[in-house]
Design a protein around this motif. Structure first.
Motif, PDB file in Angstrom:
ATOM      1  N   LEU A  42      36.572 -15.841 108.400  1.00 31.02           N
ATOM      2  CA  LEU A  42      37.380 -15.649 107.251  1.00 31.02           C
ATOM      3  C   LEU A  42      37.177 -16.890 106.428  1.00 31.02           C
ATOM      4  CD1 LEU A  42      38.974 -13.871 104.996  1.00 31.02           C
ATOM      5  CD2 LEU A  42      40.967 -14.647 106.241  1.00 31.02           C
ATOM      6  N   ALA A  43      37.280 -17.992 106.957  1.00 29.87           N
ATOM      7  CA  ALA A  43      37.339 -19.284 106.472  1.00 29.87           C
ATOM      8  C   ALA A  43      35.809 -19.603 105.873  1.00 29.87           C
ATOM      9  CB  ALA A  43      37.741 -20.247 107.334  1.00 29.87           C
ATOM     10  N   GLN A  44      34.998 -19.108 106.801  1.00 35.09           N
ATOM     11  CA  GLN A  44      33.308 -19.307 106.440  1.00 35.09           C
ATOM     12  C   GLN A  44      33.186 -18.541 105.098  1.00 35.09           C
ATOM     13  OE1 GLN A  44      31.543 -18.132 110.072  1.00 35.09           O
ATOM     14  NE2 GLN A  44      30.728 -20.019 110.329  1.00 35.09           N
ATOM     15  N   LEU A  45      33.864 -17.297 105.107  1.00 31.62           N
ATOM     16  CA  LEU A  45      33.459 -16.261 103.933  1.00 31.62           C
ATOM     17  C   LEU A  45      34.157 -17.008 102.887  1.00 31.62           C
ATOM     18  CD1 LEU A  45      32.251 -13.624 102.828  1.00 31.62           C
ATOM     19  CD2 LEU A  45      34.462 -12.722 103.606  1.00 31.62           C
ATOM     20  N   ILE A  46      35.300 -17.607 102.632  1.00 29.37           N
ATOM     21  CA  ILE A  46      35.870 -17.949 101.855  1.00 29.37           C
ATOM     22  C   ILE A  46      35.362 -19.307 101.266  1.00 29.37           C
ATOM     23  CG2 ILE A  46      38.148 -19.182 100.990  1.00 29.37           C
ATOM     24  CD1 ILE A  46      39.616 -17.154 102.968  1.00 29.37           C
ATOM     25  N   GLN A  47      35.038 -20.075 101.995  1.00 35.10           N
ATOM     26  CA  GLN A  47      33.925 -21.211 101.832  1.00 35.10           C
ATOM     27  C   GLN A  47      32.834 -20.895 101.001  1.00 35.10           C
ATOM     28  OE1 GLN A  47      32.532 -23.873 104.878  1.00 35.10           O
ATOM     29  NE2 GLN A  47      32.465 -25.514 103.482  1.00 35.10           N
ATOM     30  N   ALA A  48      32.106 -19.800 101.551  1.00 31.45           N
ATOM     31  CA  ALA A  48      30.980 -19.496 101.113  1.00 31.45           C
ATOM     32  C   ALA A  48      31.044 -19.070  99.541  1.00 31.45           C
ATOM     33  CB  ALA A  48      29.843 -18.352 101.946  1.00 31.45           C
ATOM     34  N   VAL A  49      32.031 -18.109  99.258  1.00 30.75           N
ATOM     35  CA  VAL A  49      32.354 -17.464  98.173  1.00 30.75           C
ATOM     36  C   VAL A  49      32.903 -18.437  97.147  1.00 30.75           C
ATOM     37  CG1 VAL A  49      33.584 -15.735  96.887  1.00 30.75           C
ATOM     38  CG2 VAL A  49      32.767 -15.177  99.101  1.00 30.75           C
ATOM     39  N   THR A  50      33.726 -19.467  97.428  1.00 29.28           N
ATOM     40  CA  THR A  50      34.015 -20.764  96.844  1.00 29.28           C
ATOM     41  C   THR A  50      32.925 -21.612  96.316  1.00 29.28           C
ATOM     42  OG1 THR A  50      36.141 -20.567  97.849  1.00 29.28           O
ATOM     43  CG2 THR A  50      35.609 -22.446  96.681  1.00 29.28           C
ATOM     44  N   ALA A  63      31.669 -21.698  92.531  1.00 33.78           N
ATOM     45  CA  ALA A  63      31.791 -22.934  91.814  1.00 33.78           C
ATOM     46  C   ALA A  63      30.339 -23.420  91.060  1.00 33.78           C
ATOM     47  CB  ALA A  63      31.984 -24.203  92.927  1.00 33.78           C
ATOM     48  N   GLY A  64      29.256 -22.896  91.477  1.00 35.24           N
ATOM     49  CA  GLY A  64      28.085 -23.222  90.782  1.00 35.24           C
ATOM     50  C   GLY A  64      27.674 -21.991  89.869  1.00 35.24           C
ATOM     51  N   ALA A  65      28.544 -20.840  89.701  1.00 34.74           N
ATOM     52  CA  ALA A  65      28.086 -19.882  88.964  1.00 34.74           C
ATOM     53  C   ALA A  65      28.762 -20.049  87.708  1.00 34.74           C
ATOM     54  CB  ALA A  65      28.268 -18.577  89.625  1.00 34.74           C
ATOM     55  N   VAL A  66      30.003 -20.637  87.647  1.00 36.00           N
ATOM     56  CA  VAL A  66      30.924 -20.867  86.561  1.00 36.00           C
ATOM     57  C   VAL A  66      30.999 -22.152  86.058  1.00 36.00           C
ATOM     58  CG1 VAL A  66      33.124 -19.958  85.472  1.00 36.00           C
ATOM     59  CG2 VAL A  66      32.234 -18.544  87.310  1.00 36.00           C
ATOM     60  N   GLU A  67      30.467 -22.304  84.980  1.00 37.94           N
ATOM     61  CA  GLU A  67      30.691 -23.682  84.151  1.00 37.94           C
ATOM     62  C   GLU A  67      32.110 -23.860  83.595  1.00 37.94           C
ATOM     63  OE1 GLU A  67      28.350 -26.115  84.701  1.00 37.94           O
ATOM     64  OE2 GLU A  67      27.131 -24.679  85.633  1.00 37.94           O
ATOM     65  N   ASP A  68      32.811 -24.925  84.459  1.00 36.08           N
ATOM     66  CA  ASP A  68      34.380 -24.930  83.946  1.00 36.08           C
ATOM     67  C   ASP A  68      34.291 -25.134  82.422  1.00 36.08           C
ATOM     68  OD1 ASP A  68      35.171 -24.400  86.594  1.00 36.08           O
ATOM     69  OD2 ASP A  68      35.219 -26.219  87.119  1.00 36.08           O
ATOM     70  N   GLY A  69      33.649 -26.104  81.892  1.00 37.73           N
ATOM     71  CA  GLY A  69      33.711 -26.424  80.448  1.00 37.73           C
ATOM     72  C   GLY A  69      33.447 -25.218  79.562  1.00 37.73           C
ATOM     73  N   LEU A  70      32.420 -24.606  79.801  1.00 31.21           N
ATOM     74  CA  LEU A  70      32.127 -23.380  78.957  1.00 31.21           C
ATOM     75  C   LEU A  70      33.271 -22.374  79.179  1.00 31.21           C
ATOM     76  CD1 LEU A  70      30.194 -21.670  77.316  1.00 31.21           C
ATOM     77  CD2 LEU A  70      29.134 -20.974  79.353  1.00 31.21           C
TER      78      LEU A  70
END
Length: 173
Positions: free
Chosen positions: A9-17, A21-28
């Motif tokens: 579960l931790a691996q899956l959460i880390q992979a999705v996180t 993080a790379g898919a959503v640009e926080d500033g935009l």
């Protein structure tokens, strides 16, 4: 996790996180949501929609705090008025889309006389099917949503099987 092994579960959460993080640009994201969404959410809506939920109002309050720091000007209130157009419009909605629920499109249809909504059972935000891809091509080629046979697409989405291991996930992220 049920048996006390939280590693997968931790691996899956880390992979999705990491993928998110790379898919959503926080500033935009902040620039758009702080100008177009957050200023128009009322306290009554927050109370009504968060009552009895697991998270309560935690997420919306965090977003409001972030927007105060980000400090962008809200769009004019007229931004939220329906778009009125005679252009051909094809709206594809999923019954399981939490980001843009199907009722958003349903509410807009009266303002789009050449619009059509296709509701796909089980579809969520960003899901695709070959049937929907073909339907989009047919729409563009025809220049109209009238006469499109969308019936096969309405039930064309099938969820993948429930994952019981991390096999194949590492290659996705």
């Amino acid at each position: 996790a049920y048996r006390g092994d939280y590693g997968p579960l931790a691996q899956l959460i880390q992979a999705v996180t990491l993928a998110m993080a790379g898919a959503v640009e926080d500033g935009l994201n902040l620039s758009v949501t702080c100008a177009e969404d957050i200023p128009f959410i009322t306290e009554d809506e927050i109370r009504r929609t968060s009552a009895g939920s697991f998270e309560g109002d935690l997420r919306v309050r965090a977003q409001q705090r972030a927007c105060r720091i980000w400090n962008v000007q809200p769009v004019p209130a007229s931004f939220n008025q329906p778009v009125r157009s005679n252009a051909p419009v094809l709206m594809i909605s999923g019954t399981n889309d939490p980001a843009t629920p199907s009722d958003y499109a349903t509410r807009e249809l009266p303002y789009l006389p050449n619009g059509r909504q296709i509701l796909v059972k089980g579809l969520s935000h960003g899901d695709e099917t070959p049937c929907l891809d073909n339907l989009k091509v047919e729409f563009v080629v025809a220049g109209t949503a009238r006469g499109l046979n969308a019936t096969p697409c309405a039930t064309s989405f099938h969820r993948p099987p429930f994952a019981t291991s991390m096999a194949g996930f590492s290659s996705l992220f």
